[in-house]
Design a protein around this motif. Structure first.
Motif, mmCIF file in Angstrom:
data_model
loop_
_atom_site.group_PDB
_atom_site.id
_atom_site.type_symbol
_atom_site.label_atom_id
_atom_site.label_comp_id
_atom_site.label_asym_id
_atom_site.label_seq_id
_atom_site.Cartn_x
_atom_site.Cartn_y
_atom_site.Cartn_z
ATOM 1 N N GLY A 98 1.009 -1.162 -0.006
ATOM 2 C CA GLY A 98 -0.105 0.049 -0.171
ATOM 3 C C GLY A 98 0.710 0.957 0.081
ATOM 4 N N ASN B 35 -3.470 6.292 -0.149
ATOM 5 C CA ASN B 35 -4.671 5.840 0.585
ATOM 6 C C ASN B 35 -5.042 7.016 1.455
ATOM 7 N N ASN B 36 -4.277 7.483 2.444
ATOM 8 C CA ASN B 36 -4.915 8.678 3.209
ATOM 9 C C ASN B 36 -5.559 9.852 2.340
ATOM 10 N N MET C 222 -9.080 8.276 1.429
ATOM 11 C CA MET C 222 -9.882 8.230 2.658
ATOM 12 C C MET C 222 -10.409 9.342 3.109
ATOM 13 N N TRP D 288 -10.334 0.750 -5.507
ATOM 14 C CA TRP D 288 -9.308 0.978 -4.500
ATOM 15 C C TRP D 288 -8.491 -0.026 -4.016
ATOM 16 N N GLN D 289 -7.501 -0.412 -4.516
ATOM 17 C CA GLN D 289 -6.419 -1.499 -3.936
ATOM 18 C C GLN D 289 -5.720 -0.716 -2.811
ATOM 19 N N THR D 290 -5.910 -1.190 -1.542
ATOM 20 C CA THR D 290 -5.370 -0.413 -0.400
ATOM 21 C C THR D 290 -3.986 -1.047 -0.108
ATOM 22 N N ALA E 136 -5.288 -2.150 5.852
ATOM 23 C CA ALA E 136 -6.514 -2.218 5.096
ATOM 24 C C ALA E 136 -7.854 -2.099 5.764
ATOM 25 N N PHE F 38 -9.070 1.445 5.890
ATOM 26 C CA PHE F 38 -9.700 1.954 4.461
ATOM 27 C C PHE F 38 -10.775 1.258 4.160
ATOM 28 N N GLN F 39 -11.213 0.191 4.285
ATOM 29 C CA GLN F 39 -12.078 -0.814 4.018
ATOM 30 C C GLN F 39 -13.318 -0.317 4.859
ATOM 31 N N VAL G 75 -13.466 -1.558 -2.660
ATOM 32 C CA VAL G 75 -12.166 -1.631 -2.059
ATOM 33 C C VAL G 75 -11.725 -2.985 -1.658
ATOM 34 N N GLU H 178 -7.822 -5.214 -0.329
ATOM 35 C CA GLU H 178 -6.583 -5.250 -0.088
ATOM 36 C C GLU H 178 -5.564 -5.698 -1.175
#
Length: 363
Positions: A201, A206-207, A210, A225-227, A232, A235-236, A247, A249
């Motif tokens: 990730g 990611n941030n 989110m 969205w692959q975190t 993980a 974010f999920q 979303v 991983e």
């Protein structure tokens, strides 16, 4: 001639997937070839290579830790131990040739091979060569590079521009956008953004996503969205209430992600850049600033300078990334221009080229 190949390297998918692609190309051309991988214990190649159907041996080796000098105390011992392990592996396997793709295990394996007069081949994916490959390149039989201008790092007479080997499932991707979106249970009528940041990730990407998930919904944009593994679940949970967001991983079949995407947000590792070029995707790149020699920024700028991608600095991602996505999504002509430019930079069939050159050198 009996063909026995050792392929050394790993650490990231950007090293592992090209290595497997080269191995597959060699096996296709010489079905009797025997191939052994050598990687680093605890790294992802120890899992991914066997999944691809190849045997792998692990070395007890680690790289130089730039963030903590204390953690490097054991490095000399690990390097000595790895050379002892390499010597044992070579005595048992007796390779005809050795191929290095980058990663911790490449240096001791190729250095030992060169000391024994065994032909060595290097694949340097990045547009800024790593220090180990520069050292190894002085005695390498041939050096395959992903882009032009690499003579400043290697002996010019041994450099061949091959491009970067891409997984067959991606390079020969015939999925339709409709089928790919159905795979993610998303709407065919909406602009779709794919965000990827590697297997662990990318925190900045990611941030940023989110913090601005509601902006995608407001602008009628879908997100795949692959975190990655890190955080993980956080974010999920953040994306759980948004019907316009898929979303997860990890996307096991990345060809679906690429086929579904109108725009891709990505780091700028060599393989990510290569895949985007081969597939002709409009891309917003967020280079990882702490990569060795800042090679991701160098990779990204090759595209940006040709009008083939946009760049958002890692430090600016939280404030600028999603806004950049929204602006690009409203400009279909700019997207098409970027796709046209990035396709011009693609070098296809790299694995076949590398395999042919290696086999010709040994004949």
């Amino acid at each position: 001639m009996h063909n026995r190949f050792i392929i050394a390297g790993g650490g990231t998918g950007g090293h592992i997937f090209p290595a497997v692609a080269i191995a597959n190309a060699i096996k296709y051309k010489v079905p009797t070839a025997e191939i052994l991988f050598i990687g680093a214990v605890g790294k992802m190649e120890m899992e991914k290579v066997p999944q691809a159907g190849y045997e792998i041996k692990g070395l007890d080796i680690a790289g130089f830790n730039r963030s903590s000098l204390l953690k490097n105390i054991s490095l000399p011992w690990k390097l000595i131990k790895s050379f002892i392990q390499v010597r044992t592996i070579f005595a048992q396997f007796k390779p005809t040739a050795v191929i290095g793709v980058g990663g911790y295990s490449t240096f001791p394996v190729l250095r030992y091979a060169q000391s024994k007069g065994i032909p060595t081949f290097i694949h340097e994916a990045n547009s800024f060569a790593g220090k180990s490959n520069i050292l190894l390149g002085k005695k390498a039989t041939k050096i395959f590079v992903g882009s032009q201008g690499m003579e400043k790092f290697f002996p010019k007479e041994n450099v061949l521009v091959s491009g970067n080997p891409v997984r067959s499932s991606i390079e020969n991707n015939y999925l339709t956008r409709k089928d790919a979106l159905a795979h993610f249970k998303l709407d065919e009528s909406k602009t779709t953004v794919l965000a990827v940041g590697g297997s662990l990730g990318a925190a900045s990407i990611n941030n940023a996503l989110m913090a601005h998930l509601s902006e995608f919904e407001k602008n009628n944009i879908q997100l795949i969205w692959q975190t990655g593994k890190t955080n993980a679940s956080v974010f999920q949970q953040a994306a759980a209430s948004f019907k316009n967001v898929w979303v997860g991983e990890f996307i096991t079949q990345m060809e679906y992600g690429y086929a579904a995407a109108d725009i891709v947000i990505s780091r700028a590792g060599a393989m990510a850049v290569t895949e985007l070029s081969v597939l002709g995707k409009a891309a917003i790149l967020v280079p990882f600033p702490f990569a060795a020699e800042d090679h991701q920024t160098a990779n990204a700028m090759q595209l940006v300078n040709n009008g083939a991608a946009l760049l958002v600095k890692d430090s600016d991602a939280k404030d600028q990334l999603v806004q950049t996505v929204i602006e690009l999504s409203s400009k279909p002509m700019e997207q098409e221009n970027m796709k046209g430019q990035i396709r011009k930079m693609a070098l296809r069939n790299a694995a076949d080229f590398v395999a042919n050159q290696i086999l010709e050198s040994l004949s």
